[in-house]
Write a protein that holds these residues in place. Structure first.
Motif, mmCIF file in Angstrom:
data_model
loop_
_atom_site.group_PDB
_atom_site.id
_atom_site.type_symbol
_atom_site.label_atom_id
_atom_site.label_comp_id
_atom_site.label_asym_id
_atom_site.label_seq_id
_atom_site.Cartn_x
_atom_site.Cartn_y
_atom_site.Cartn_z
ATOM 1 N N GLU A 36 0.836 -1.216 -0.073
ATOM 2 C CA GLU A 36 0.132 -0.073 -0.093
ATOM 3 C C GLU A 36 0.855 1.213 -0.138
ATOM 4 N N ILE A 37 1.891 1.257 0.891
ATOM 5 C CA ILE A 37 2.748 2.380 0.668
ATOM 6 C C ILE A 37 3.417 2.613 -0.592
ATOM 7 N N GLU A 38 3.801 1.666 -1.111
ATOM 8 C CA GLU A 38 4.693 1.468 -2.481
ATOM 9 C C GLU A 38 3.575 2.192 -3.559
ATOM 10 N N MET A 39 2.509 1.583 -3.611
ATOM 11 C CA MET A 39 1.453 2.264 -4.564
ATOM 12 C C MET A 39 1.204 3.567 -4.265
ATOM 13 N N ALA A 40 1.220 4.003 -2.992
ATOM 14 C CA ALA A 40 0.882 5.598 -2.479
ATOM 15 C C ALA A 40 2.381 6.399 -2.738
ATOM 16 N N LYS A 41 3.112 5.638 -3.323
ATOM 17 C CA LYS A 41 4.788 6.550 -3.433
ATOM 18 C C LYS A 41 5.093 7.009 -2.219
ATOM 19 N N GLY A 42 4.891 6.421 -1.088
ATOM 20 C CA GLY A 42 5.362 6.722 0.099
ATOM 21 C C GLY A 42 4.760 7.882 0.933
ATOM 22 N N TYR A 50 -0.335 13.488 7.816
ATOM 23 C CA TYR A 50 0.467 13.162 6.680
ATOM 24 C C TYR A 50 1.942 12.827 6.725
ATOM 25 N N TYR A 51 2.194 11.707 6.460
ATOM 26 C CA TYR A 51 3.911 11.186 6.490
ATOM 27 C C TYR A 51 4.398 11.072 5.173
ATOM 28 N N SER A 52 5.728 11.112 5.092
ATOM 29 C CA SER A 52 6.555 10.598 3.977
ATOM 30 C C SER A 52 7.298 9.567 4.499
ATOM 31 N N TYR A 53 7.311 8.408 3.890
ATOM 32 C CA TYR A 53 7.925 7.017 4.227
ATOM 33 C C TYR A 53 9.222 6.924 3.902
ATOM 34 N N LEU A 54 10.141 6.618 4.968
ATOM 35 C CA LEU A 54 11.702 6.536 4.782
ATOM 36 C C LEU A 54 12.126 5.023 5.025
ATOM 37 N N GLY A 55 11.391 4.242 5.724
ATOM 38 C CA GLY A 55 12.041 2.845 5.728
ATOM 39 C C GLY A 55 11.174 2.053 6.735
ATOM 40 N N TYR A 56 11.741 0.854 7.025
ATOM 41 C CA TYR A 56 11.108 0.172 8.248
ATOM 42 C C TYR A 56 11.843 -0.822 8.853
ATOM 43 N N VAL A 57 11.427 -1.121 9.950
ATOM 44 C CA VAL A 57 12.210 -2.277 10.926
ATOM 45 C C VAL A 57 11.335 -3.041 11.693
#
Length: 75
Positions: A36-42, A50-57
């Motif tokens: 879902e994050i990938e389809m929303a371009k982060g 609203y947030y911008s995605y950087l990575g995950y753990v």
């Protein structure tokens, strides 16, 4: 504009992190969230912000499994 919405998941928001509770490190929700994050371009929407995605753990702590999305809040 497409957004990955976290409302369906059990999460808390910490500074720079959206921590999502998972049932295990192979929880199917993990794939759903990341796709879902990938389809929303982060771009992520959670708790009215609203947030911008950087990575995950992914980690286990106190008998629980969590996915932490590293994010930057957008204005």
């Amino acid at each position: 504009m497409s957004l990955a919405k976290m409302d369906l998941y059990d999460y808390i928001i910490l500074p720079g992190i959206i921590r999502i509770s998972l049932s295990a490190s192979n929880d199917p929700a993990l794939v759903d969230i990341l796709s879902e994050i990938e389809m929303a371009k982060g771009r992520i929407y959670a708790d009215g912000n609203y947030y911008s995605y950087l990575g995950y753990v992914i980690y286990n702590g106190l008998g629980n499994t969590y996915m932490e999305l590293q994010v930057v809040e957008l204005n």
